[in-house]
Design a protein around this motif. Structure first.
Motif, PDB file in Angstrom:
ATOM      1  N   MET A 142       0.859  -1.186   0.000  1.00 58.24           N
ATOM      2  CA  MET A 142       0.000   0.000   0.000  1.00 58.24           C
ATOM      3  C   MET A 142       0.893   1.233   0.000  1.00 58.24           C
ATOM      4  N   GLU A 143       0.640   2.143  -0.880  1.00 59.26           N
ATOM      5  CA  GLU A 143       1.460   3.333  -0.928  1.00 59.26           C
ATOM      6  C   GLU A 143       1.181   4.220   0.286  1.00 59.26           C
ATOM      7  N   ARG A 144       2.213   4.911   0.731  1.00 57.96           N
ATOM      8  CA  ARG A 144       2.081   5.865   1.837  1.00 57.96           C
ATOM      9  C   ARG A 144       2.504   7.221   1.300  1.00 57.96           C
ATOM     10  N   ARG A 145       1.561   8.099   1.199  1.00 56.96           N
ATOM     11  CA  ARG A 145       1.817   9.379   0.546  1.00 56.96           C
ATOM     12  C   ARG A 145       2.613  10.310   1.441  1.00 56.96           C
ATOM     13  N   ALA A 146       3.186  11.340   0.842  1.00 55.27           N
ATOM     14  CA  ALA A 146       4.114  12.225   1.546  1.00 55.27           C
ATOM     15  C   ALA A 146       3.462  12.888   2.757  1.00 55.27           C
ATOM     16  N   GLU A 147       2.182  13.184   2.677  1.00 60.62           N
ATOM     17  CA  GLU A 147       1.516  13.850   3.795  1.00 60.62           C
ATOM     18  C   GLU A 147       1.107  12.864   4.882  1.00 60.62           C
ATOM     19  N   GLY A 148       1.510  11.598   4.740  1.00 64.11           N
ATOM     20  CA  GLY A 148       1.239  10.605   5.774  1.00 64.11           C
ATOM     21  C   GLY A 148      -0.026   9.808   5.548  1.00 64.11           C
ATOM     22  N   ARG A 149      -0.852  10.217   4.572  1.00 65.07           N
ATOM     23  CA  ARG A 149      -2.076   9.470   4.292  1.00 65.07           C
ATOM     24  C   ARG A 149      -1.753   8.215   3.490  1.00 65.07           C
ATOM     25  N   TYR A 150      -2.646   7.215   3.607  1.00 64.56           N
ATOM     26  CA  TYR A 150      -2.464   5.981   2.857  1.00 64.56           C
ATOM     27  C   TYR A 150      -3.198   6.067   1.536  1.00 64.56           C
ATOM     28  N   GLY A 151      -2.654   5.377   0.537  1.00 65.88           N
ATOM     29  CA  GLY A 151      -3.224   5.445  -0.794  1.00 65.88           C
ATOM     30  C   GLY A 151      -3.639   4.100  -1.328  1.00 65.88           C
ATOM     31  N   ASN A 152      -3.395   3.859  -2.598  1.00 65.98           N
ATOM     32  CA  ASN A 152      -3.845   2.666  -3.286  1.00 65.98           C
ATOM     33  C   ASN A 152      -2.864   1.510  -3.121  1.00 65.98           C
ATOM     34  N   TYR A 153      -3.298   0.346  -3.600  1.00 64.69           N
ATOM     35  CA  TYR A 153      -2.459  -0.855  -3.562  1.00 64.69           C
ATOM     36  C   TYR A 153      -1.795  -1.084  -4.917  1.00 64.69           C
TER      37      TYR A 153
END
Length: 476
Positions: A142-153
């Motif tokens: 799962m990607e972890r975006r720069a602002e700390g939020r989680y994204g897509n697989y």
């Protein structure tokens, strides 16, 4: 092998009540099962490693140790985790939040909420993802975006090369296929990532079968992609024994892998098969059916879950002293006999038969019964617990320690909340921001790590009050 046999004959190795071989206890408070010639030892409040003869490999110096592979171990000082080999050489410094074993000596590393992976002492994936899981020889990340939020697989290999882009809501394996979902569609991909089928939805609850939805109706396929249940049901629930609880026109029944009816559509709900039975509901009464669809018992109590190893949790509802409704839990066997009368505020039967106890709760304190319903561990502890290799980690009045299956303390004890209080010093000053940007200066007057209480003084008005350790910032 001859050496091992001689040790067993001489009594150095002990076959425990937990069905494993362990070295003799010697001077240690506890030793675990031998795996790959090594056992985890425990003395006081620290862990180390011993060999099959009980001779020390690594002195007890770590708060915790767990296995990561044949030759690698995760070690913790109570706050952070690192990794060592069986000679005690450092593989990873103690700066990680946790280390989780995967298959074949791969293990996951977690730091600041970011996940990476190690293999045989080499970092193969830097900690940068939101999560990692194994699937068909590859890794769902799962990607972890720069602002700390989680994204897509997405799908990566063990060299961190992207095999499928990070654009999916879900990815998991089914047989040799990959199941990927995005929005209102789900695709079945082969090992070359070519689309072989597409659906509106899937349910990954099964192991050997995959419930799938098309045209607003549910059916199921097997691992060869063969359709075994046509698209004709409103719902399919998790099951076992090759049986599917299905809903049709608001009524529930059971079909097999040939779509033959096993239980007629006569129920308000069917909770799914486990341990050869399924819980059913009809006219606000609960019972269960066997794998032939026969109703074998009506209950006077509501079942909380299905059966596990012949036992199931039951619940009744009563009124407390204030007249408010409260649930009371117990345990029944398949004959309908109450093994444990419903008198506990919480109860839990472990899924694994090797775990012999039944966890109980009264007034937010926890203890344990054996599987016949007899008292095993007194209701004294702050959190639920289960035994592993003959000991359990418990907490009581702010202190943690281990107990054996007779409830006796094993080794020393430690402050559960010492981490939260460790950075706080008497005389330390800090600021608290309140409404309209007003900042109040504070000073620490006293610290009680056991209760996590800190007395502070408000410097502007010279008032004392109490705070918790975790509410005190590390520094100004």
């Amino acid at each position: 092998m001859k050496f091992l046999a001689l040790l067993m004959m001489s009594g150095v190795l002990v076959t425990s009540a937990w069905a494993c071989d362990r070295p003799s206890l010697g001077d240690y408070d506890w030793v675990g099962c031998i795996e790959d010639g090594v056992s985890i030892s425990y003395q006081g409040i620290k862990h180390g490693l011993v060999d099959v003869a009980g001779d020390m490999l690594i002195a007890p110096e770590y708060r915790k140790i767990h296995r990561l592979g044949k030759d690698e171990f995760g070690v913790s000082n109570g706050e952070k985790w690192g990794a060592i080999d069986r000679q005690g050489r450092v593989i990873l410094p103690m700066e990680y939040d946790h280390l989780l074993p995967h298959d074949d000596s791969y293990y996951e590393i977690i730091k600041d909420g970011k996940h990476g992976m190690m293999h045989h002492g080499q970092m193969i994936i830097q900690p940068k993802y939101g999560s990692l899981s194994d699937v068909n020889g590859l890794i769902v990340a799962m990607e972890r975006r720069a602002e700390g939020r989680y994204g897509n697989y997405g799908l990566i290999d063990h060299h961190d090369r992207v095999m499928l882009p990070f654009e999916y809501d879900r990815i998991f394996g089914f047989g040799e296929y990959f199941v990927v979902g995005k929005g209102d569609w789900v695709q079945l991909l082969d090992s070359n990532f070519q689309v072989v089928d597409q659906f509106e939805d899937v349910d990954r609850s099964y192991h050997d079968y995959l419930p799938v939805k098309r045209g607003g109706r549910w059916g199921a396929i097997d691992k060869s992609k063969k359709q075994i249940i046509p698209f004709m049901y409103d719902e399919i629930l998790m099951g076992d024994e090759g049986l599917f609880p299905v809903e049709r026109d608001g009524r529930w029944g059971v079909v097999d892998t040939h779509n033959q009816i096993v239980a007629d559509f006569d129920y308000d709900f069917i909770f799914g098969f486990n341990d050869d039975v399924a819980v059913v509901k009809k006219d606000d009464r609960y019972g269960y059916i066997n794998t032939d669809g026969e109703l074998v018992m009506q209950f006077n109590h509501s079942l909380r879950h299905g059966f596990y190893h012949g036992l199931a949790e039951v619940v009744v509802y009563d009124r407390d002293a204030n007249g408010d409704e409260m649930a009371l839990y117990g345990v029944t066997d398949k004959s309908g006999k109450l093994i444990v009368p419903p008198r506990y505020h919480g109860i839990s039967i472990p899924y694994f038969d090797a775990i012999k106890g039944i966890s109980i709760e009264i007034n937010k304190k926890h203890g344990m019964l054996d599987r016949s319903g007899e008292p095993m561990i007194d209701v004294l502890y702050d959190e639920p617990f289960f035994f592993h290799q003959g000991r359990a980690e418990v907490s009581k009045n702010g202190r943690g320690f281990y107990i054996d299956e007779q409830g006796r303390q094993v080794g020393g004890s430690w402050l559960i909340h010492e981490k939260a209080c460790r950075h706080i010093q008497v005389g330390q000053q800090f600021e608290v921001a309140i409404f309209l940007g007003l900042v109040i200066p504070m000073e620490v007057m006293s610290v009680d790590a056991e209760s996590r209480k800190v007395m502070v003084k408000e410097l502007l008005e010279d008032k004392d009050f109490e705070m918790k350790c975790e509410d005190i910032p590390d520094s100004m």
